[in-house]
Write a protein that holds these residues in place. Structure first.
Motif, PDB file in Angstrom:
ATOM      1  N   THR A  26       3.430 -64.456 -53.595  1.00  0.00           N
ATOM      2  CA  THR A  26       4.995 -65.025 -53.934  1.00  0.00           C
ATOM      3  C   THR A  26       5.996 -63.470 -53.575  1.00  0.00           C
ATOM      4  O   THR A  26       5.652 -62.586 -54.176  1.00  0.00           O
ATOM      5  N   SER A  27       7.013 -64.184 -53.635  1.00  0.00           N
ATOM      6  CA  SER A  27       8.620 -63.348 -53.898  1.00  0.00           C
ATOM      7  C   SER A  27       7.986 -62.481 -55.543  1.00  0.00           C
ATOM      8  O   SER A  27       8.721 -61.939 -55.308  1.00  0.00           O
ATOM      9  N   ASP A  28       7.656 -62.781 -56.694  1.00  0.00           N
ATOM     10  CA  ASP A  28       7.714 -62.157 -57.427  1.00  0.00           C
ATOM     11  C   ASP A  28       6.235 -61.162 -58.051  1.00  0.00           C
ATOM     12  O   ASP A  28       6.015 -60.836 -59.169  1.00  0.00           O
TER      13      ASP A  28
ATOM     14  N   ILE B  43       6.014 -71.510 -47.275  1.00  0.00           N
ATOM     15  CA  ILE B  43       6.108 -72.311 -48.627  1.00  0.00           C
ATOM     16  C   ILE B  43       6.043 -71.619 -49.833  1.00  0.00           C
ATOM     17  O   ILE B  43       5.646 -71.665 -50.492  1.00  0.00           O
ATOM     18  N   ARG B  44       5.241 -70.157 -50.177  1.00  0.00           N
ATOM     19  CA  ARG B  44       4.424 -69.481 -50.851  1.00  0.00           C
ATOM     20  C   ARG B  44       5.333 -69.680 -52.278  1.00  0.00           C
ATOM     21  O   ARG B  44       4.719 -70.030 -53.403  1.00  0.00           O
ATOM     22  N   ASP B  45       6.547 -69.200 -52.449  1.00  0.00           N
ATOM     23  CA  ASP B  45       7.492 -69.756 -53.594  1.00  0.00           C
ATOM     24  C   ASP B  45       7.227 -70.748 -54.551  1.00  0.00           C
ATOM     25  O   ASP B  45       7.242 -71.639 -55.473  1.00  0.00           O
ATOM     26  N   LYS B  46       7.209 -72.511 -53.440  1.00  0.00           N
ATOM     27  CA  LYS B  46       6.762 -73.513 -54.430  1.00  0.00           C
ATOM     28  C   LYS B  46       5.301 -74.018 -54.207  1.00  0.00           C
ATOM     29  O   LYS B  46       5.138 -75.279 -54.174  1.00  0.00           O
ATOM     30  N   VAL B  47       4.182 -73.138 -53.770  1.00  0.00           N
ATOM     31  CA  VAL B  47       3.168 -73.539 -53.863  1.00  0.00           C
ATOM     32  C   VAL B  47       2.839 -74.166 -55.288  1.00  0.00           C
ATOM     33  O   VAL B  47       2.816 -72.780 -55.994  1.00  0.00           O
TER      34      VAL B  47
ATOM     35  N   ARG C 254       6.998 -82.245 -53.950  1.00  0.00           N
ATOM     36  CA  ARG C 254       7.183 -82.708 -52.262  1.00  0.00           C
ATOM     37  C   ARG C 254       7.074 -82.086 -50.933  1.00  0.00           C
ATOM     38  O   ARG C 254       7.586 -82.387 -49.862  1.00  0.00           O
ATOM     39  N   VAL C 255       6.757 -80.565 -51.384  1.00  0.00           N
ATOM     40  CA  VAL C 255       6.359 -79.545 -49.978  1.00  0.00           C
ATOM     41  C   VAL C 255       5.190 -80.235 -49.228  1.00  0.00           C
ATOM     42  O   VAL C 255       4.245 -79.648 -50.330  1.00  0.00           O
ATOM     43  N   LEU C 256       5.076 -80.001 -48.070  1.00  0.00           N
ATOM     44  CA  LEU C 256       3.818 -80.643 -47.830  1.00  0.00           C
ATOM     45  C   LEU C 256       3.657 -79.306 -47.007  1.00  0.00           C
ATOM     46  O   LEU C 256       3.804 -78.547 -46.454  1.00  0.00           O
ATOM     47  N   VAL C 257       2.176 -79.192 -47.164  1.00  0.00           N
ATOM     48  CA  VAL C 257       1.596 -78.263 -46.369  1.00  0.00           C
ATOM     49  C   VAL C 257       1.124 -78.796 -44.623  1.00  0.00           C
ATOM     50  O   VAL C 257       0.022 -78.948 -44.498  1.00  0.00           O
ATOM     51  N   LYS C 258       2.136 -77.886 -43.377  1.00  0.00           N
ATOM     52  CA  LYS C 258       2.189 -78.506 -42.149  1.00  0.00           C
ATOM     53  C   LYS C 258       1.311 -77.309 -41.636  1.00  0.00           C
ATOM     54  O   LYS C 258       1.898 -76.493 -41.794  1.00  0.00           O
ATOM     55  N   ALA C 259       0.187 -78.134 -40.914  1.00  0.00           N
ATOM     56  CA  ALA C 259      -0.162 -76.981 -39.384  1.00  0.00           C
ATOM     57  C   ALA C 259       1.021 -77.609 -38.604  1.00  0.00           C
ATOM     58  O   ALA C 259       0.780 -78.986 -37.636  1.00  0.00           O
ATOM     59  N   GLY C 260       1.262 -77.218 -37.699  1.00  0.00           N
ATOM     60  CA  GLY C 260       2.224 -76.955 -36.300  1.00  0.00           C
ATOM     61  C   GLY C 260       0.986 -78.034 -35.511  1.00  0.00           C
ATOM     62  O   GLY C 260       1.592 -78.986 -35.353  1.00  0.00           O
TER      63      GLY C 260
END
Length: 219
Positions: A70-72, A134-138, A143-149
């Motif tokens: 993550t960013s931190d 979406i590393r900082d939202k894991v 509400r954020v989904l982990v999506k495969a293209g």
């Protein structure tokens, strides 16, 4: 006459030998058949278990995994395993030194995505990129989904969603800095210097040195 007896004895021995050989073959044949059948069933079972991806009870077979930061600078690892008709993803994040730890789980039904069924390896590679995106939202934003293209047009449940009830966070208590000597000790040392100057005059430094040897505390 002797030749006839010898011939008869030879025939008898030959008969007995042939009889026991036949009897042995008759007994061994069923055993060989049973052994062959048993070996065939064992090999067939192993092949079926391997084909179905069977696993030990209570142990989820890993079908995907990866890491991201993550960013931190929190390092996170994740692994995916089958959970019946669905899949579950376990995420573990830890700051350097174990200051804070976070755990959570994601779940989804990627089998409803045609691309997953045709090439699951590509699916998990795309999931790895999605986690990094979406590393900082894991483990934070449900509400954020982990999506495969490859599953862009698949049903919504083909994507991985955070299980809010699985989120666990822990923070280690900060280490206590060492206790510094109290000011009373330093005051006592100053009093010793003044006493040495008052009674030892020109030998004040020598007196102060011996008095400091008797004082164990440091400022």
């Amino acid at each position: 006459m002797l030749d006839l007896r010898t011939a008869a004895l030879f025939i008898l021995v030959e008969f007995v030998f042939c009889f026991f050989s036949f009897l042995l073959k008759a007994v061994m044949f069923p055993l060989r058949v049973l052994f062959s059948i048993g070996l065939f069933l064992v090999l067939l079972k192993l092949r079926l278990l391997r084909a179905s991806g069977a696993k030990q009870p209570g142990v989820a077979q890993q079908i995907g995994g990866g890491t991201f930061v993550t960013s931190d600078r929190t390092r996170c690892t994740w692994r995916a395993g089958e959970a019946g008709e669905a899949v579950k993803v376990w995420v573990n994040c830890e700051r350097r030194g174990g200051v804070s730890k976070t755990r959570c789980e994601y779940f989804g039904r990627p089998r409803s995505c045609p691309g997953y069924n045709s090439d699951p390896k590509v699916f998990w590679k795309q999931v790895a990129r999605a986690f990094k995106k979406i590393r900082d939202k894991v483990c934070v934003d449900g509400r954020v989904l982990v999506k495969a293209g490859m599953c862009k047009h698949a049903p919504r449940d083909a994507n991985l969603r955070l299980d809010r009830n699985s989120v666990e966070r822990s923070t280690a208590a900060p280490t206590t800095p060492p206790v510094q000597p109290t000011s009373a000790t330093c005051v006592k040392r100053a009093d010793q210097r003044r006493t040495a100057e008052e009674f030892c005059s020109s030998w004040a430094s020598v007196c102060a040195f011996f008095m400091s040897m008797l004082q164990s505390e440091d400022c």
